[in-house]
Design a protein around this motif. Structure first.
Motif, PDB file in Angstrom:
ATOM      1  N   UNK A  62      -0.354  23.974 -32.321  1.00  0.00           N
ATOM      2  CA  UNK A  62      -0.714  25.398 -32.400  1.00  0.00           C
ATOM      3  C   UNK A  62      -1.702  25.765 -31.291  1.00  0.00           C
ATOM      4  N   UNK A  63      -2.676  24.887 -31.057  1.00  0.00           N
ATOM      5  CA  UNK A  63      -3.714  25.172 -30.061  1.00  0.00           C
ATOM      6  C   UNK A  63      -3.154  25.240 -28.648  1.00  0.00           C
ATOM      7  N   UNK A  64      -2.283  24.297 -28.273  1.00  0.00           N
ATOM      8  CA  UNK A  64      -1.728  24.327 -26.910  1.00  0.00           C
ATOM      9  C   UNK A  64      -0.747  25.477 -26.725  1.00  0.00           C
ATOM     10  N   UNK A 114     -10.850  17.142 -26.723  1.00  0.00           N
ATOM     11  CA  UNK A 114     -10.158  16.126 -25.921  1.00  0.00           C
ATOM     12  C   UNK A 114      -9.035  16.743 -25.087  1.00  0.00           C
ATOM     13  N   UNK A 115      -8.304  17.704 -25.651  1.00  0.00           N
ATOM     14  CA  UNK A 115      -7.185  18.322 -24.936  1.00  0.00           C
ATOM     15  C   UNK A 115      -7.673  19.081 -23.696  1.00  0.00           C
ATOM     16  N   UNK A 116      -8.786  19.808 -23.816  1.00  0.00           N
ATOM     17  CA  UNK A 116      -9.334  20.553 -22.679  1.00  0.00           C
ATOM     18  C   UNK A 116      -9.763  19.625 -21.551  1.00  0.00           C
ATOM     19  N   UNK A 119      -6.630  18.167 -19.902  1.00  0.00           N
ATOM     20  CA  UNK A 119      -5.875  19.163 -19.151  1.00  0.00           C
ATOM     21  C   UNK A 119      -6.595  19.582 -17.873  1.00  0.00           C
ATOM     22  N   UNK A 120      -7.923  19.583 -17.875  1.00  0.00           N
ATOM     23  CA  UNK A 120      -8.690  20.140 -16.773  1.00  0.00           C
ATOM     24  C   UNK A 120      -9.121  19.104 -15.732  1.00  0.00           C
ATOM     25  N   UNK A 121      -9.368  17.858 -16.160  1.00  0.00           N
ATOM     26  CA  UNK A 121      -9.972  16.879 -15.256  1.00  0.00           C
ATOM     27  C   UNK A 121      -8.944  15.880 -14.715  1.00  0.00           C
ATOM     28  N   UNK A 374       0.977  14.826 -19.110  1.00  0.00           N
ATOM     29  CA  UNK A 374       0.096  15.959 -19.342  1.00  0.00           C
ATOM     30  C   UNK A 374       0.643  16.920 -20.399  1.00  0.00           C
ATOM     31  N   UNK A 375       1.966  16.992 -20.512  1.00  0.00           N
ATOM     32  CA  UNK A 375       2.570  17.879 -21.510  1.00  0.00           C
ATOM     33  C   UNK A 375       2.281  17.416 -22.937  1.00  0.00           C
ATOM     34  N   UNK A 376       1.893  16.160 -23.080  1.00  0.00           N
ATOM     35  CA  UNK A 376       1.677  15.589 -24.415  1.00  0.00           C
ATOM     36  C   UNK A 376       0.202  15.432 -24.770  1.00  0.00           C
ATOM     37  N   UNK A 377      -0.685  16.049 -23.971  1.00  0.00           N
ATOM     38  CA  UNK A 377      -2.115  15.854 -24.238  1.00  0.00           C
ATOM     39  C   UNK A 377      -2.533  16.452 -25.578  1.00  0.00           C
ATOM     40  N   UNK A 378      -1.889  17.551 -25.981  1.00  0.00           N
ATOM     41  CA  UNK A 378      -2.217  18.148 -27.271  1.00  0.00           C
ATOM     42  C   UNK A 378      -1.905  17.206 -28.411  1.00  0.00           C
ATOM     43  N   UNK A 379      -0.723  16.571 -28.324  1.00  0.00           N
ATOM     44  CA  UNK A 379      -0.327  15.609 -29.348  1.00  0.00           C
ATOM     45  C   UNK A 379      -1.236  14.386 -29.336  1.00  0.00           C
ATOM     46  N   UNK A 380      -1.544  13.884 -28.129  1.00  0.00           N
ATOM     47  CA  UNK A 380      -2.399  12.702 -28.025  1.00  0.00           C
ATOM     48  C   UNK A 380      -3.803  12.991 -28.537  1.00  0.00           C
ATOM     49  N   UNK A 381      -4.325  14.184 -28.215  1.00  0.00           N
ATOM     50  CA  UNK A 381      -5.648  14.567 -28.693  1.00  0.00           C
ATOM     51  C   UNK A 381      -5.661  14.709 -30.213  1.00  0.00           C
TER      52      UNK A 381
END
Length: 456
Positions: A62-64, A114-116, A119-121, A374-381
């Protein structure tokens, strides 16, 4: 902008960790004030962890989809509402409901932090930044017992819930200064059926575990497994799942997630056992107990950024294995905890646990976040948040189950102290065995890492 993201992530990580750990020292006071039993007082913390575990996976998607910044701001507001209501609760029922609200906000905060960062760094700076965020967790854990003890003894246990409100307001202010938004899966629909299956399955599984000594607990636990099995089956069939089960085909990702789950399962309960030991067995007041309990998380906070930086340069699996080996030794020492145990020995165990878990957590988080696209960072976080809170909830659930088997549902009074000691020793013995499994998983992850490097 990067510095704002890191600061907000550190502050929110601090707030969530503080909220989960501060209540531990206040539990005896809350139990006395609200007239609740040993098992019910554990649920003040358990319900908070259970809801975070159940909500993190759906919130990860939902967040991503709707924006990491926007949902972060919503999470901060929900968290504050829950904190205010918890502090105002007139009885245990209202307190439990308020903790559920606060947990929903906390789940959004941890997932987004964690997702931010991911995604940013860039990848070569991610480990250190994750290390700083984990430091926020450990500073929260470190200050929670002391601040909670001082407030519980000199003000009120209710004031414990108000401490983090100014920090969340600061985070909200900093987020509003950031103009950029991060949306990664806008075109993908939310998997509502998968979300419901996951939430129901996790709640049944975790609640059933806390009552595993009863027939109804066994039934609920089995139902939870069946619902989660259906969840996995369904997620593998659809195009846009709420949780990318396929990520577990990655052996490094899988081993590190399991290691994280078991590590929190084994270690989270230690704070509660030591707090009960200090306040009940040795008669320390909440303030003194809180000051002593600060040792382990302070050391974790010091070590976490160092180990995070090391994990950017060296195989992080080696660092995690060494760290969890030290934790295993610490928990083995506490297996023999009783009224005659020298304080110096207890302090040694607390120091070893702090050093060990500090070396484990940041590198293990770095492994998980760096092993996905990178597309899976929301899930990983979300996975990081979920396994942490499931592990913590199971950890307290383990203590609740041991309490039920050895003590029964009774108040913790002097005539039951010998049963409290037996419960603590049994819980620590199980936790020591679990830590050994984590050492093995970390070393296994190193083998997978070498295999991947050879293929590349």
């Amino acid at each position: 902008m990067n510095k704002y993201i890191i600061i907000v992530s550190i502050i929110s990580s601090f707030a969530v960790a503080f909220t989960s750990n501060a209540v531990s020292v206040a539990l005896p006071v809350i139990a006395h004030d609200l007239n609740i039993s040993n098992i019910m007082q554990n649920w003040i913390v358990s319900i908070y962890l259970l809801i975070i575990a159940a909500a993190s996976v759906p919130f990860g998607k939902i967040c991503v989809k709707y924006g990491l910044k926007l949902t972060y701001e919503i999470g901060l507001i929900v968290y504050m509402i829950g904190a205010i209501l918890s502090g105002m609760a007139p009885d245990i029922s209202v307190l439990i409901i308020s903790r559920i609200i606060q947990a929903l906000g906390s789940a959004i905060l941890f997932v987004n932090g964690m997702a931010l960062i991911t995604a940013q760094l860039p990848e070569n700076k991610r480990g250190q930044s994750i290390g700083f965020t984990v430091t926020g967790v450990y500073i929260g854990l470190a200050l929670a017992p002391t601040i909670s003890g001082i407030l519980s003894q000199n003000v009120s246990w209710r004031s414990v819930f108000y401490v983090t409100i100014p920090l969340t307001l600061i985070s909200l202010f900093l987020l509003m200064r950031i103009k950029k938004e991060w949306k990664m899966e806008e075109e993908k629909p939310i998997d509502i059926r998968g979300s419901l299956l996951y939430v129901v399955g996790i709640i049944l599984l975790m609640y059933g575990f806390t009552r595993i000594n009863e027939s109804v607990g066994i039934i609920l636990f089995i139902l939870g497994i069946l619902v989660l099995a259906e969840f996995i089956k369904y997620e593998l069939k659809i195009k846009n799942p709420i949780y990318e089960i396929r990520l577990f085909k990655n052996k490094i990702y899988t081993a590190s997630n399991i290691a994280s789950l078991i590590s929190y399962f084994a270690t989270f309960v230690v704070t509660y056992i030591l707090n009960y030991h200090f306040q009940y067995i040795h008669g320390l007041d909440p303030q003194t107990s809180g000051i002593v309990l600060v040792v382990t998380p302070v050391i974790m906070a010091i070590i976490a950024p160092i180990s995070g930086r090391l994990s950017d340069k060296y195989p992080p699996q080696i660092i995690t294995a060494i760290g969890m080996g030290l934790v295993t030794i610490a928990l083995f020492i506490l297996t023999f905890l009783d009224k005659t145990t020298p304080f110096a020995l207890v302090l040694l165990a607390m120091i070893l646990q702090g050093v060990g878990f500090g070396f484990f957590s940041s590198p293990n988080s770095n492994i998980i976040m760096s092993s996905v696209d990178k597309d899976d960072v929301g899930t990983a976080s979300a996975s990081l948040s979920t396994v942490r809170t499931i592990g913590q909830s199971f950890s307290l659930g383990l203590l609740t189950v041991v309490f039920a088997f050895i003590m029964g549902n009774v108040p913790i009074i002097p005539s039951n102290y010998y049963l409290l000691i037996q419960s603590s020793q049994m819980t620590m013995a199980i936790a020591t065995f679990l830590c050994l499994i984590v050492v093995f998983l970390s070393l296994k992850g190193l083998n997978y890492h070498k295999e991947k490097k050879n293929i590349e």
